[in-house]
Design a protein around this motif. Structure first.
Motif, PDB file in Angstrom:
ATOM      1  N   LEU A   8      16.957  59.237 -32.845  1.00 24.12           N
ATOM      2  CA  LEU A   8      15.817  58.314 -32.764  1.00 24.12           C
ATOM      3  C   LEU A   8      16.263  56.977 -33.338  1.00 24.12           C
ATOM      4  O   LEU A   8      16.794  56.923 -34.446  1.00 24.12           O
ATOM      5  CB  LEU A   8      14.653  58.848 -33.597  1.00 24.12           C
ATOM      6  CG  LEU A   8      14.214  60.270 -33.266  1.00 24.12           C
ATOM      7  CD1 LEU A   8      13.667  60.957 -34.493  1.00 24.12           C
ATOM      8  CD2 LEU A   8      13.198  60.253 -32.144  1.00 24.12           C
ATOM      9  N   GLY A  21       8.713  64.108 -26.376  1.00 21.09           N
ATOM     10  CA  GLY A  21       9.995  64.148 -25.668  1.00 21.09           C
ATOM     11  C   GLY A  21      11.130  64.721 -26.504  1.00 21.09           C
ATOM     12  O   GLY A  21      12.011  65.401 -25.974  1.00 21.09           O
ATOM     13  N   TYR A 130      26.368  50.478 -26.206  1.00 14.99           N
ATOM     14  CA  TYR A 130      25.390  51.407 -26.779  1.00 14.99           C
ATOM     15  C   TYR A 130      25.494  52.838 -26.230  1.00 14.99           C
ATOM     16  O   TYR A 130      25.534  53.798 -26.999  1.00 14.99           O
ATOM     17  CB  TYR A 130      24.014  50.786 -26.513  1.00 14.99           C
ATOM     18  CG  TYR A 130      22.759  51.556 -26.802  1.00 14.99           C
ATOM     19  CD1 TYR A 130      21.821  51.048 -27.703  1.00 14.99           C
ATOM     20  CD2 TYR A 130      22.443  52.740 -26.146  1.00 14.99           C
ATOM     21  CE1 TYR A 130      20.637  51.706 -27.943  1.00 14.99           C
ATOM     22  CE2 TYR A 130      21.259  53.405 -26.395  1.00 14.99           C
ATOM     23  CZ  TYR A 130      20.362  52.887 -27.295  1.00 14.99           C
ATOM     24  OH  TYR A 130      19.194  53.544 -27.536  1.00 14.99           O
ATOM     25  N   ASP A 151      13.855  59.033 -19.891  1.00 11.63           N
ATOM     26  CA  ASP A 151      14.559  57.747 -19.892  1.00 11.63           C
ATOM     27  C   ASP A 151      16.010  57.854 -20.372  1.00 11.63           C
ATOM     28  O   ASP A 151      16.792  56.940 -20.159  1.00 11.63           O
ATOM     29  CB  ASP A 151      13.802  56.735 -20.767  1.00 11.63           C
ATOM     30  CG  ASP A 151      13.706  57.172 -22.216  1.00 11.63           C
ATOM     31  OD1 ASP A 151      13.345  58.335 -22.475  1.00 11.63           O
ATOM     32  OD2 ASP A 151      14.017  56.356 -23.102  1.00 11.63           O
TER      33      ASP A 151
HETATM   34  P1  TYM Z   1      14.512  56.188 -28.552  1.00 13.49           P
HETATM   35  O1  TYM Z   1      14.636  55.905 -30.003  1.00 13.49           O
HETATM   36  O2  TYM Z   1      14.073  55.094 -27.661  1.00 13.49           O
HETATM   37  O3  TYM Z   1      13.539  57.400 -28.336  1.00 13.49           O
HETATM   38  C1  TYM Z   1      13.699  58.599 -29.049  1.00 13.49           C
HETATM   39  C2  TYM Z   1      13.402  59.793 -28.147  1.00 13.49           C
HETATM   40  O4  TYM Z   1      12.075  59.722 -27.648  1.00 13.49           O
HETATM   41  C3  TYM Z   1      12.079  59.814 -26.234  1.00 13.49           C
HETATM   42  N1  TYM Z   1      11.013  58.977 -25.695  1.00 13.49           N
HETATM   43  C4  TYM Z   1      10.087  59.380 -24.820  1.00 13.49           C
HETATM   44  N2  TYM Z   1       9.836  60.569 -24.259  1.00 13.49           N
HETATM   45  C5  TYM Z   1       8.785  60.650 -23.417  1.00 13.49           C
HETATM   46  N3  TYM Z   1       7.968  59.598 -23.139  1.00 13.49           N
HETATM   47  C6  TYM Z   1       8.186  58.395 -23.679  1.00 13.49           C
HETATM   48  N4  TYM Z   1       7.384  57.365 -23.412  1.00 13.49           N
HETATM   49  C7  TYM Z   1       9.275  58.242 -24.577  1.00 13.49           C
HETATM   50  N5  TYM Z   1       9.749  57.201 -25.305  1.00 13.49           N
HETATM   51  C8  TYM Z   1      10.814  57.665 -25.971  1.00 13.49           C
HETATM   52  C9  TYM Z   1      13.441  59.286 -25.819  1.00 13.49           C
HETATM   53  O5  TYM Z   1      13.803  59.748 -24.541  1.00 13.49           O
HETATM   54  C10 TYM Z   1      14.321  59.841 -26.914  1.00 13.49           C
HETATM   55  O6  TYM Z   1      14.650  61.184 -26.636  1.00 13.49           O
HETATM   56  N6  TYM Z   1      19.253  56.114 -27.007  1.00 13.49           N
HETATM   57  C11 TYM Z   1      18.236  56.892 -27.684  1.00 13.49           C
HETATM   58  C12 TYM Z   1      18.590  57.261 -29.100  1.00 13.49           C
HETATM   59  C13 TYM Z   1      19.860  58.028 -29.259  1.00 13.49           C
HETATM   60  C14 TYM Z   1      20.057  59.399 -28.965  1.00 13.49           C
HETATM   61  C15 TYM Z   1      21.394  59.675 -29.365  1.00 13.49           C
HETATM   62  C16 TYM Z   1      19.249  60.398 -28.434  1.00 13.49           C
HETATM   63  C17 TYM Z   1      21.003  57.550 -29.777  1.00 13.49           C
HETATM   64  N7  TYM Z   1      21.936  58.529 -29.849  1.00 13.49           N
HETATM   65  C18 TYM Z   1      21.916  60.948 -29.222  1.00 13.49           C
HETATM   66  C19 TYM Z   1      19.782  61.666 -28.286  1.00 13.49           C
HETATM   67  C20 TYM Z   1      21.114  61.931 -28.687  1.00 13.49           C
HETATM   68  C21 TYM Z   1      16.964  56.072 -27.759  1.00 13.49           C
HETATM   69  O7  TYM Z   1      16.967  54.873 -27.695  1.00 13.49           O
HETATM   70  O8  TYM Z   1      15.868  56.803 -28.010  1.00 13.49           O
END
Ligand code: TYM
Length: 329
Positions: A8, A21, A130, A151
């Motif tokens: 996160l 999610g 990233y 996403d």
């Molecule tokens: P982030 O911080 O934007 O979101 C964290 C997690 O929440 C999920 N998510 C959602 N799921 C359903 N509906 C939505 N509207 C919604 N908004 C966010 C995201 O899919 C995510 O699972 N790149 C990642 C962070 C990351 C990561 C990782 C995740 C960095 N390294 C390694 C998994 C494994 C991100 O920006 O998530």
């Protein structure tokens, strides 16, 4: 045995999409029988890829850690830690940059959207790389499953490609991970703009359900949710995205199916009232526990330090393996 990791980014307050999610699937999967199988990382280095305020990143990191604990992530069985406190992440990031191509990271949709949002020429180089850092987060821990929202699917494909490519060229080094998205609510939409994903860093929080929003705020936001023309209640994400979104929120919160929820409702007003009740019930226990935990930030920091120490052994073994495979002395 399956190892799971999710991340996160501390770019804002946690919202319902993050919970449904990623966080709830981690909570459901954790088992006290195995304290080495589940990891949640607060990926603060990712928060530096866009324009940021240092004091906010620090505050969100601690707030997210507290919220995770309040949401039921149990530090006895899940390793919770802060990405930047485990330097192996950045080391593996560089090593993976040496198997990633410029073209494949350039194709990432999220990069294109975010680079566009920040104005041409002003996006950070780290925003481009990233997804490679994200791949490092995952591969570092021999992760099998990555619970994420819809996403993140493209980023997971990149992580898989990099792991397989590395293994093929330099010998078996990494576990090839797979994305796991929830059946319902893999992409919660913004309440005031059902064409856009609900996100913690959106400029206006009016359409965002934050996990710590008090009940009256939740009621107001949901009452003002954009629905669609017409009065029918069907689960039709293309034709009726606003209605479908509320149906999915109810279904996810009450553990049923959107179509089933739709069949039991007869007006938009009833739809919104039901959604508000479900969300308030879902979040009430989290908010209650948050209040208690927030009184003792030292305790939360101690959890993060212990998590880092626990994650370290495997992380450094993975990096050592990758270094050797690549030919470093
Ligand atoms: P982030 O911080 O934007 O979101 C964290 C997690 O929440 C999920 N998510 C959602 N799921 C359903 N509906 C939505 N509207 C919604 N908004 C966010 C995201 O899919 C995510 O699972 N790149 C990642 C962070 C990351 C990561 C990782 C995740 C960095 N390294 C390694 C998994 C494994 C991100 O920006 O998530």
């Amino acid at each position: 045995r399956v190892r799971r990791l999710t991340g996160l980014a501390p770019t804002g307050r946690l919202q319902l999409g993050n919970y449904l999610g990623a966080i709830r699937p981690m909570v459901t999967a954790q088992s006290t029988a195995d304290d080495d199988a589940n990891l949640v990382a607060i990926v603060d280095l990712h928060a530096l890829t866009v324009d940021h305020r240092p004091h906010e990143v620090r505050a969100y990191t601690l707030e997210q850690a507290t919220t995770l604990l309040a949401a039921g992530v149990d530090p006895a069985s899940t390793t919770i830690y802060v990405q930047s406190q485990l330097p192996e992440h950045t080391e593996l990031h560089y090593l993976l940059e040496c198997v990633a191509s410029h073209g494949e990271v350039h194709r990432m949709i999220q990069f294109r959207q975010r680079a566009q949002a920040s104005g041409t020429g002003h996006s950070r180089l780290s925003l481009l790389t990233y997804p490679v850092l994200m791949a490092a987060d995952i591969l570092l821990h021999d992760t099998d499953e990555v619970p994420v929202g819809e996403d993140q699917r493209q980023h997971l494909e990149l992580a898989r490609d990099l792991a397989s490519r590395f293994n093929n060229r330099y010998g078996e080094t990494f576990t090839v991970p797979r994305a796991v998205t929830p059946r319902v609510a893999a992409r919660i939409m913004d309440l005031s703009d059902p064409g856009a994903k609900m996100g913690k860093s959106r400029r206006s929080g009016q359409g965002v359900i934050y996990l710590l929003d008090p009940p009256d705020v939740l009621r107001r936001k949901i009452a003002r949710a954009v629905t669609d023309q017409g009065r029918e209640i069907r689960h039709d994400p293309i034709g009726q995205p606003g209605v479908a979104n509320l149906l999915e929120i109810i279904a996810a919160g009450a553990d049923t199916e959107p179509a089933e929820v739709a069949a039991g409702l007869s007006s938009y007003r009833q739809l919104k009232e039901t959604a508000a009740e479900v969300v308030i019930d879902l979040l009430a226990p989290i908010q209650r526990r948050y209040l208690t935990l927030a009184r003792d930030p030292h305790q939360v920091r101690a959890v993060l330090t212990a998590g880092r120490d626990r994650a370290r052994t495997r992380a450094s073994a993975t990096v050592a393996r990758a270094r050797r495979a690549l030919g470093l002395l």
